[in-house]
Design an enzyme around this catalytic site. Structure first.
Site, PDB file in Angstrom:
ATOM      1  N   ALA A   1      -2.627   4.029   2.735  1.00  0.00           N
ATOM      2  CA  ALA A   1      -3.629   3.867   1.669  1.00  0.00           C
ATOM      3  C   ALA A   1      -4.598   2.719   1.917  1.00  0.00           C
ATOM      4  CB  ALA A   1      -2.935   3.663   0.323  1.00  0.00           C
TER       5      ALA A   1
ATOM      6  N   THR B   1       0.846  -1.197   0.000  1.00  0.00           N
ATOM      7  CA  THR B   1       0.000   0.000   0.000  1.00  0.00           C
ATOM      8  C   THR B   1       0.878   1.243   0.000  1.00  0.00           C
ATOM      9  OG1 THR B   1      -0.079   0.366   2.393  1.00  0.00           O
ATOM     10  CG2 THR B   1      -1.672  -1.186   1.481  1.00  0.00           C
ATOM     11  N   ASP B   2       0.386   2.319  -0.615  1.00  0.00           N
ATOM     12  CA  ASP B   2       1.006   3.605  -0.339  1.00  0.00           C
ATOM     13  C   ASP B   2       0.819   3.858   1.152  1.00  0.00           C
ATOM     14  OD1 ASP B   2       2.235   6.058  -0.554  1.00  0.00           O
ATOM     15  OD2 ASP B   2       1.045   6.718  -2.265  1.00  0.00           O
ATOM     16  N   TRP B   3       1.634   4.715   1.714  1.00  0.00           N
ATOM     17  CA  TRP B   3       1.659   4.886   3.166  1.00  0.00           C
ATOM     18  C   TRP B   3       0.338   5.462   3.675  1.00  0.00           C
ATOM     19  CZ3 TRP B   3       5.158   2.176   1.515  1.00  0.00           C
ATOM     20  CH2 TRP B   3       6.311   1.801   2.218  1.00  0.00           C
TER      21      TRP B   3
END
Length: 811
Positions: free
Chosen positions: A232, A228-230
């Protein structure tokens, strides 16, 4: 599964905990099972490993690393081999710093020039983006580190990026926003992919079955880890079920407990967890083993110096000569030059946010002038970097210009103009620079402009310059490269990877960007960048693929074959140089609407003066295809295609045709019902047409009612709670104050635009989802929610301690 023996020895609690981060940058380790932690680091154009406290916005300091030109610059090189060399260097520095996963490249499509993060992305074209990304990935991964292709997918704006929904039709999704990722996965072999913050057609990217399962894993065969993006992650359980491997940064053990509860309820199965654990084990064990066998250098300073030279070479090959009237460049040895501009003293060479690098050193024009071979009458700043007018500085610059043969003016976008987390408000450079340009032009007609800007700018002033050299964001060693180009030691060979428009209002997504409340409607469809400008006949300043050289090239002898195109390229000038020949394909009279031409191949060819070479560009599976939304598959429309070879999309040098047998039996559209798309006039697409393209009704994205888990904190202005409205007001005031000061507050900006659920995902386990539910009750006017926040806090602490104890006992 590859690691069934290890998985069989893990408890369900261990497996659930494994699938979320241990810290800001590390995965969780399990010593009893010989599973180490691995380290992730930002790094599209330089390794940003933070030495102390970690954050994802580039706020806290990082260890020194080489800052290469950003993706916006590297794409202008159109040089896959060079990009791969840069990738190798980034991989080497990652391994030297014990970084296992480098979070790059970024290859989102530049849908709109206002996107604050465009400097970090390659192009408006998916084919070029994919090819450059694949080269980057091959380079990084050749060293033993893993690259991470991001942000998957349709991440086109920074505004409320965690709380917005990209509404996009399937054809546009496939042809424009996913093709680059497809190339990066299939040709680059990326070991990891980062899911984006946003929703895609109503489902968050990180739990989007269509994106992660149907396309990424099943169609493309990706068997690596999705990270995941941080912050997300939305529904962690659905993410795990649908193909997302690792939730970052460190949501705490509340996320692991969520998985346990979902297995118990039947929402997901233990097999779903096992599949994700197997993927993560492969990443952890492979990269850890690679790190063990990597031989670190004895002299890191020498490595950095070698990479500094490579960064300079990268800038030499990516700088774009936009114009050169009367051959004013290169500057002759006897010409007396005035060097003007704050950027000549302190270069603008990288973007802001998570990609910001602590450069090992930074070259400046001022410090390198003495060895440049250029005769200089003087060097002055001329303008204030923050945009404020300074009449004394202006007068000093104009006086210097009057007594010089030529003016070398260094200018462009300042740091506050483009950054992660904040979209631009306009495409103008600071007004004080424009005012100075006008005064300098009155004093000296021989103006040469050197532009530093990571994304598109309007250029109503470009007629004041006889020559313009565009360096994008040129990296730490760019100054020497620029001086070598200006003096003629290096022949420029870069070409634009995005269109430089006359004015923002010409942009195809002008009326649709950014999102209106929750939804961002991609009504322009496949007509992004030059695909629109060419088809709709909109004039531009500098077209996609444009770039001049100090020499000239002649194209000839075109031969079109069923699987390739061959032609000759001759250097007809006096300088050795490189030309980027571009293959475009179009279908006149197409029944399935399409742009008049699309990039389908390119070749960068170096030729000595007078030399000729035969160039071959092969067709591939993407040359003639389009996505048929009716049959839900890639198809080819039969017909006689135009095969074009150009020096840019607007400068076609050779053209022939090729008859192709099609596969289309079911037409995707009735053309008389989608006339805007047939004509390419897509700035004012009505609801009826848009719904035909979408294949369903337009979803309602308006803000109203009580605030929910995925609403943004900035929406508290209409909350029922007066306290919530007050907090929202204060956050807004703080942001306005920082913007007025010229230094965007990225931390406050992130908080202002993040959804409520992110409070639980970004606080290291201190806040649970139960506590956020209680907070939302308070925000929505139910003060009883405060009790849930307090009781939830103590319950979360107790359950976290018990979970940690259970994990410890397994050791």
């Amino acid at each position: 599964m590859k690691y069934q023996n290890i998985i069989d020895n893990m408890t369900l609690k261990e497996k659930a905990a494994f699938l979320s981060g241990k810290s800001e940058w590390q995965t969780r380790d399990f010593p009893r099972l010989d599973i180490p932690a691995i380290f992730c680091s930002d790094g599209p154009n330089g390794v940003r490993k933070q030495a102390g406290a970690g954050d994802h916005l580039g706020i806290n300091p990082a260890v020194p690393a080489t800052c290469f030109p950003t993706a916006a610059a590297m794409a202008n090189s159109w040089d896959e081999e060079l990009e791969q060399r840069v990738g190798v260097a980034l991989g080497e520095e990652s391994m030297e710093e014990d970084v296992n996963v480098l979070l790059g490249p970024g290859l989102n499509i530049k849908r709109n020039p206002l996107c604050g993060r465009n400097f970090e992305y390659f192009s408006e074209d998916p084919y070029l983006s994919g090819k450059m990304a694949a080269a980057f990935i091959r380079g990084v991964q050749s060293t033993g580190a893993a690259a991470c292709a991001k942000h998957f997918a349709v991440n086109s704006q920074e505004l409320r990026r965690m709380a917005m929904n990209a509404v996009v039709d399937e054809r546009t999704l496939r042809e424009i926003y996913l093709t680059g990722f497809e190339i990066a996965i299939k040709e680059g072999g990326a070991k990891t992919v980062m899911s984006s913050y946003n929703e895609v057609n109503g489902v968050y990217a990180n739990e989007n079955e269509h994106l992660l399962k149907d396309i990424l894993r099943d169609e493309w065969g990706f068997d690596g880890s999705v990270i995941t993006d941080w912050g997300a992650s939305n529904d962690h359980s659905l993410g795990v079920k649908n193909g997302s491997t690792l939730e970052m940064p460190t949501p705490g053990l509340d996320a692991a407990r969520e998985l346990l509860a979902s297995v118990e309820s039947g929402k997901i199965s233990e097999k779903d967890i096992d599949e994700r654990v197997d993927e993560l084990l492969d990443l952890v064990l492979t990269t850890s083993e690679n790190a063990k066998h990597y031989k670190k250098v004895a002299d890191k300073k020498a490595l950095h110096e070698e990479h500094h030279k490579l960064a300079r070479l990268a800038c030499e090959n990516s700088a774009v000569l936009l114009k050169n009237e009367g051959g004013i460049l290169p500057v002759g040895e006897k010409v007396q030059a005035a060097v003007i501009g704050d950027f000549a003293f302190d270069p603008r060479y990288q973007g802001a946010g998570s990609s910001m690098v602590n450069s090992t050193k930074v070259d400046s024009i001022k410090d390198m002038l003495e060895t440049s071979g250029i005769s200089v009458t003087g060097i002055v700043r001329g303008y204030q970097r923050d945009g404020k007018e300074d009449e004394a500085m202006k007068k000093e610059a104009v006086d210097l210009a009057r007594r010089s043969d030529v003016v070398l003016f260094f200018f462009g976008l300042n740091e506050k103009s483009e950054t992660e987390g904040l979209d631009r408000k306009h495409l103008r450079i600071p007004q004080n620079q424009i005012n100075l340009i006008q005064e300098l032009a009155k004093a000296n007609a021989n103006m040469v402009g050197i532009i530093s800007a990571g994304s598109v700018i309007e250029m109503p002033w470009h007629h004041h310059f006889k020559a313009l050299l565009h360096t994008a964001l040129m990296g730490q060693a760019g100054a020497g490269a620029v001086l070598d180009i200006l003096s003629g030691k290096v022949n420029p060979s870069g070409k634009l990877a995005e269109t430089y428009i006359k004015k923002y209002e010409d942009t195809p997504s002008y009326n649709y960007y950014p999102s209106q409340e929750r939804n961002s409607e991609y009504r322009e469809g496949i007509y992004v960048g030059y695909r629109y400008f060419d088809t709709a006949g909109v004039p531009v300043n500098y077209p996609f693929g444009h770039g001049l050289s100090y020499t000239t090239f002649e194209y000839g002898n075109l031969q079109v074959k069923p699987d390739s195109v061959t032609f000759t390229l001759r250097n007809t000038g006096k300088y050795d140089g490189a030309e980027i020949a571009q293959l475009y394909v179009g279908l006149p009279g197409a029944k399935v609407f399409r742009p008049v031409k699309e990039l389908k191949g390119f070749s960068k060819v170096f030729l000595k003066a007078g030399e000729e070479k035969t160039v071959t560009i092969k067709f591939d599976d993407k040359t003639f295809r389009y996505w048929n939304a009716k049959t839900n598959k890639w198809e080819v429309e039969g017909g006689v295609y135009s095969i074009m070879i150009g020096a840019s999309c607007a400068d076609i040098r050779l053209q022939d045709s090729l008859a192709i047998i099609g596969t289309t039996e079911v037409m995707p559209y009735y053309t008389n019902r989608v006339s805007s798309y047939v004509d390419g006039k897509v700035q004012k697409v009505g609801n009826e047409e848009y719904e035909i393209i979408l294949g369903h009704s337009i979803p309602d994205g308006s803000w109203s009612g009580e605030l929910g888990m995925n609403d943004a904190l900035c929406q508290m202005y209409y909350a029922k709670s007066g306290i919530a409205r007050f907090i929202c007001k204060k956050l807004g005031e703080k942001l306005k104050k920082s913007e007025a000061a010229g230094i965007p507050d990225l931390n406050t900006l992130f908080q202002y635009n993040m959804p409520f659920r992110a409070i639980a995902k970004m606080t290291g386990g201190m806040v649970s989802m139960e506590m956020v539910e209680g907070l939302l009750k308070v925000v929505n006017g139910h003060f009883s929610g405060l009790g849930k926040v307090i009781s939830g806090f103590f319950r979360n602490q107790k359950l976290n301690k018990q979970y940690e104890k259970d994990l410890e006992e397994q050791k």
